[in-house]
Design an enzyme around this catalytic site. Structure first.
Site, short mmCIF file in Angstrom:
data_model
loop_
_atom_site.label_atom_id
_atom_site.label_comp_id
_atom_site.label_asym_id
_atom_site.label_seq_id
_atom_site.Cartn_x
_atom_site.Cartn_y
_atom_site.Cartn_z
N SER A 96 -1.64 41.50 -11.09
CA SER A 96 -1.43 42.76 -10.36
C SER A 96 -0.81 43.84 -11.23
CB SER A 96 -0.54 42.51 -9.13
OG SER A 96 0.72 42.02 -9.53
N HIS A 101 1.96 39.44 -19.22
CA HIS A 101 3.29 38.88 -18.98
C HIS A 101 3.15 37.39 -18.71
CE1 HIS A 101 1.57 40.62 -15.32
NE2 HIS A 101 2.05 39.58 -14.67
N LEU A 102 4.05 36.66 -19.29
CA LEU A 102 4.13 35.22 -19.09
C LEU A 102 5.13 34.99 -17.97
CD1 LEU A 102 2.92 32.77 -20.59
CD2 LEU A 102 4.90 32.88 -22.14
#
Ligand code: AMP
Length: 115
Positions: A96, A101-102
Site C-alpha cells: 500500500s 519496506h521490510l
C-alpha cells in the site's frame, strides 16, 4: 526522494515516526497499525517504489535492510522466539506504500502460509 511518498517524508523528518534504528542507508520505525507486538518497517533512505524497481546497484542496500532487521529483532528480544521479515510487492500482494519496506513482525506465533 519522491515528493508524494509518505516514507520519503519520514526519511526527511517531515512526517513523524517512532524510529528504532538508523544507518547511513536505512531507517526503521514502528508500524502505525501494528499486526504483532513487534511490527517494525525497515526502509532504504533512497526511494525505490517496489522490488521490481531494484537494480544491480541496490544489492548492498537490500543486504543492509536485512542486517537492520537482524539487529532490530535482537533489540526487540524476538530473535530467539522467532520473527518474520517480509516485503510485499504490488497491490495484489498487499503493498500500500510504494517505497520498499521490510516488515519485521514478532512477539507472537505467526502462522504460515500468510493470507
Ligand atoms: P504495505 O501494505 O506492505 O505497503 O505496508 C505499509 C505499512 O505502512 C502498513 O503496515 C501501514 O500500517 C504502515 N504505515 C502507513 N502509514 C504509516 C505511518 N505514517 N507510520 C508508520 N507506518 C505506517
Amino acid at each position: 526522494m519522491s515528493e508524494d511518498c509518505l516514507f520519503c517524508k519520514i526519511v526527511d523528518g517531515d512526517v513523524p515516526a517512532d524510529i528504532v534504528y538508523e544507518s547511513d542507508s536505512a531507517l526503521a520505525f514502528r508500524d502505525i497499525s501494528p499486526q504483532a507486538p513487534t511490527h517494525v518497517l525497515v526502509i532504504p533512505r533512497k526511494h525505490i517504489s517496489t522490488i521490481n524497481d531494484l537494480d544491480e546497484f541496490d544489492r548492498q542496500l537490500v543486504g543492509d535492510l536485512f542486517m537492520a532487521a537482524k539487529q532490530i529483532a535482537a533489540q526487540e528480544g524476538i530473535d530467539e522466539s522467532g520473527y518474520r521479515a517480509v516485503m510485499n510487492c504490488n497491490k495484489g500482494a498487499g503493498q500500500s506504500v510504494f517505497h520498499i519496506h521490510l516488515h519485521v513482525l514478532g512477539g507472537r506465533g505467526l502462522s504460515w502460509p500468510p493470507g
